[in-house]
Design a protein around this motif. Structure first.
Motif, PDB file in Angstrom:
ATOM      1  N   LEU A  15      42.497  33.579  24.242  1.00 56.96           N
ATOM      2  CA  LEU A  15      43.852  33.035  24.314  1.00 56.96           C
ATOM      3  C   LEU A  15      43.941  31.661  24.961  1.00 56.96           C
ATOM      4  N   GLY A  16      42.961  31.328  25.805  1.00 61.14           N
ATOM      5  CA  GLY A  16      43.017  30.040  26.489  1.00 61.14           C
ATOM      6  C   GLY A  16      44.232  29.938  27.388  1.00 61.14           C
ATOM      7  N   ASP A  17      44.958  28.814  27.302  1.00 63.10           N
ATOM      8  CA  ASP A  17      46.121  28.579  28.157  1.00 63.10           C
ATOM      9  C   ASP A  17      47.289  29.515  27.848  1.00 63.10           C
ATOM     10  N   ALA A  18      47.241  30.206  26.722  1.00 63.09           N
ATOM     11  CA  ALA A  18      48.319  31.137  26.374  1.00 63.09           C
ATOM     12  C   ALA A  18      48.327  32.367  27.283  1.00 63.09           C
ATOM     13  N   LEU A  19      47.189  32.639  27.960  1.00 62.72           N
ATOM     14  CA  LEU A  19      47.125  33.743  28.912  1.00 62.72           C
ATOM     15  C   LEU A  19      47.522  33.229  30.291  1.00 62.72           C
ATOM     16  N   VAL A  20      48.681  33.646  30.757  1.00 64.66           N
ATOM     17  CA  VAL A  20      49.205  33.194  32.049  1.00 64.66           C
ATOM     18  C   VAL A  20      48.617  34.005  33.195  1.00 64.66           C
ATOM     19  N   SER A  21      48.488  35.321  32.984  1.00 56.81           N
ATOM     20  CA  SER A  21      47.994  36.194  34.041  1.00 56.81           C
ATOM     21  C   SER A  21      47.511  37.509  33.451  1.00 56.81           C
ATOM     22  N   ALA A  22      46.541  38.130  34.112  1.00 56.74           N
ATOM     23  CA  ALA A  22      46.072  39.470  33.753  1.00 56.74           C
ATOM     24  C   ALA A  22      45.893  40.258  35.048  1.00 56.74           C
ATOM     25  N   VAL A  23      46.552  41.415  35.127  1.00 60.58           N
ATOM     26  CA  VAL A  23      46.550  42.209  36.355  1.00 60.58           C
ATOM     27  C   VAL A  23      46.115  43.641  36.044  1.00 60.58           C
ATOM     28  N   ALA A  24      45.068  44.100  36.698  1.00 61.92           N
ATOM     29  CA  ALA A  24      44.623  45.489  36.551  1.00 61.92           C
ATOM     30  C   ALA A  24      45.457  46.378  37.459  1.00 61.92           C
ATOM     31  N   TYR A  25      45.864  47.526  36.936  1.00 62.64           N
ATOM     32  CA  TYR A  25      46.619  48.486  37.746  1.00 62.64           C
ATOM     33  C   TYR A  25      46.343  49.901  37.243  1.00 62.64           C
ATOM     34  N   GLY A  26      46.834  50.865  37.999  1.00 66.11           N
ATOM     35  CA  GLY A  26      46.582  52.254  37.638  1.00 66.11           C
ATOM     36  C   GLY A  26      45.262  52.741  38.205  1.00 66.11           C
ATOM     37  N   PRO A  27      44.859  53.971  37.863  1.00 65.63           N
ATOM     38  CA  PRO A  27      43.639  54.558  38.412  1.00 65.63           C
ATOM     39  C   PRO A  27      42.394  53.890  37.828  1.00 65.63           C
ATOM     40  N   PRO A  28      41.256  54.001  38.529  1.00 66.94           N
ATOM     41  CA  PRO A  28      40.021  53.424  37.999  1.00 66.94           C
ATOM     42  C   PRO A  28      39.509  54.144  36.759  1.00 66.94           C
ATOM     43  N   GLU A  29      39.911  55.394  36.583  1.00 67.75           N
ATOM     44  CA  GLU A  29      39.533  56.155  35.391  1.00 67.75           C
ATOM     45  C   GLU A  29      40.698  57.050  34.970  1.00 67.75           C
ATOM     46  N   ALA A  30      40.685  57.458  33.711  1.00 64.45           N
ATOM     47  CA  ALA A  30      41.804  58.219  33.158  1.00 64.45           C
ATOM     48  C   ALA A  30      41.986  59.562  33.873  1.00 64.45           C
ATOM     49  N   ARG A  88      56.613  48.186  41.514  1.00 61.52           N
ATOM     50  CA  ARG A  88      56.317  48.436  42.926  1.00 61.52           C
ATOM     51  C   ARG A  88      54.874  48.884  43.064  1.00 61.52           C
ATOM     52  N   ALA A  89      54.447  49.802  42.182  1.00 62.87           N
ATOM     53  CA  ALA A  89      53.065  50.299  42.226  1.00 62.87           C
ATOM     54  C   ALA A  89      52.072  49.193  41.876  1.00 62.87           C
ATOM     55  N   ILE A  90      52.418  48.366  40.880  1.00 65.78           N
ATOM     56  CA  ILE A  90      51.510  47.275  40.499  1.00 65.78           C
ATOM     57  C   ILE A  90      51.415  46.257  41.625  1.00 65.78           C
ATOM     58  N   ARG A  91      52.542  45.941  42.250  1.00 66.68           N
ATOM     59  CA  ARG A  91      52.537  44.973  43.352  1.00 66.68           C
ATOM     60  C   ARG A  91      51.704  45.487  44.522  1.00 66.68           C
ATOM     61  N   ARG A  92      51.754  46.795  44.747  1.00 66.38           N
ATOM     62  CA  ARG A  92      51.063  47.377  45.894  1.00 66.38           C
ATOM     63  C   ARG A  92      49.562  47.546  45.633  1.00 66.38           C
ATOM     64  N   ASN A  93      49.202  48.011  44.434  1.00 68.71           N
ATOM     65  CA  ASN A  93      47.809  48.391  44.180  1.00 68.71           C
ATOM     66  C   ASN A  93      47.115  47.591  43.086  1.00 68.71           C
ATOM     67  N   GLY A  94      47.873  46.707  42.420  1.00 75.70           N
ATOM     68  CA  GLY A  94      47.273  45.941  41.336  1.00 75.70           C
ATOM     69  C   GLY A  94      46.337  44.842  41.825  1.00 75.70           C
ATOM     70  N   LYS A  95      45.519  44.350  40.909  1.00 71.09           N
ATOM     71  CA  LYS A  95      44.575  43.286  41.240  1.00 71.09           C
ATOM     72  C   LYS A  95      44.629  42.218  40.149  1.00 71.09           C
TER      73      LYS A  95
END
Length: 227
Positions: A15-30, A88-95
């Motif tokens: 995507l290049g500059d079209a990607l503004v941000s990518a944030v991982a969230y949720g559990p490490p595995e399903a 709230r969960a993404i802000r607290r535990n996301g990366k």
């Protein structure tokens, strides 16, 4: 490098500059009802950008289940009132794996959290009733339905406890004690999870736990309404 980190890297290359941000969230595995996820913030949700994302996401899905939520930066800013518990969960535990750290700047209001909690709990209550009447015939099916609902109820109760105490976070022990004050025994959630792990759960036990869990959801919805 885990699947989400690899996906973020490949999306950045595509995507290049079209990607503004990518944030991982949720559990490490399903887990039942929840999978590792990636929030993808785009400069524009265009057909070209979505097309560029398809192959990296398809490759990631071959490795493991993963959820992808796609928003523009403007949509993200205007979503905190609609999905306050999620963000709230993404802000607290996301990366943040790539680009701007946008989630930490989001304003999440207590009034939105309380209203969303009440909505989620009442929706869960209605689903549990409907599924029991229309689809759940075996103990295993009841156990599976409970397992997929435990995380949601636990999260909503934690939010209500934080709102009640005026805190930004509560420990599991604090949540247990606050729940006791509401006449809720959280050991029921552990029983529901344990039931789902059994190969051949007892039908009468599954039925009993199912209705006790359903009653707890109803009681939690009433607490949210009165908070």
């Amino acid at each position: 490098m885990d699947t989400r980190e690899k996906l973020a890297e490949e999306l950045a290359n595509a995507l290049g500059d079209a990607l503004v941000s990518a944030v991982a969230y949720g559990p490490p595995e399903a887990k039942p009802g929840v999978v590792p996820s990636l929030l993808v913030v785009l400069a524009e949700v265009s057909s070209d950008n979505l097309a560029l994302m398809r192959k990296p996401i398809a490759d990631a899905l071959k490795k493991e289940a993963i959820g992808v939520m796609t928003l523009t930066e403007n949509e993200l800013k205007r979503s905190a009132d609609v999905f306050p518990i999620k963000f709230r969960a993404i802000r607290r535990n996301g990366k943040t794996l790539h680009g701007k750290d946008l989630v930490q700047k989001m304003e999440i209001r207590d009034s939105h959290l309380r209203l969303r909690c009440e909505q989620e709990l009442k929706n869960l209550s209605l689903r549990l009733r409907q599924r029991y009447l229309q689809g759940l015939r075996t103990a295993k099916q009841k156990a599976s339905a409970l397992s997929s609902s435990v995380g949601s109820l636990r999260q909503d109760l934690a939010v209500l406890a934080e709102l009640k105490e005026g805190k930004s976070d509560v420990s599991s022990n604090e949540l247990t004690e606050i729940a006791k004050g509401w006449d809720l025994d959280l050991s029921l959630l552990d029983k529901a999870e344990k039931l789902a792990e059994e190969k051949k759960p007892d039908d009468s036990e599954a039925d009993s736990i199912y209705h006790a869990f359903r009653a707890m959801v109803d009681q939690a919805a009433d607490i949210a309404d009165r908070l």
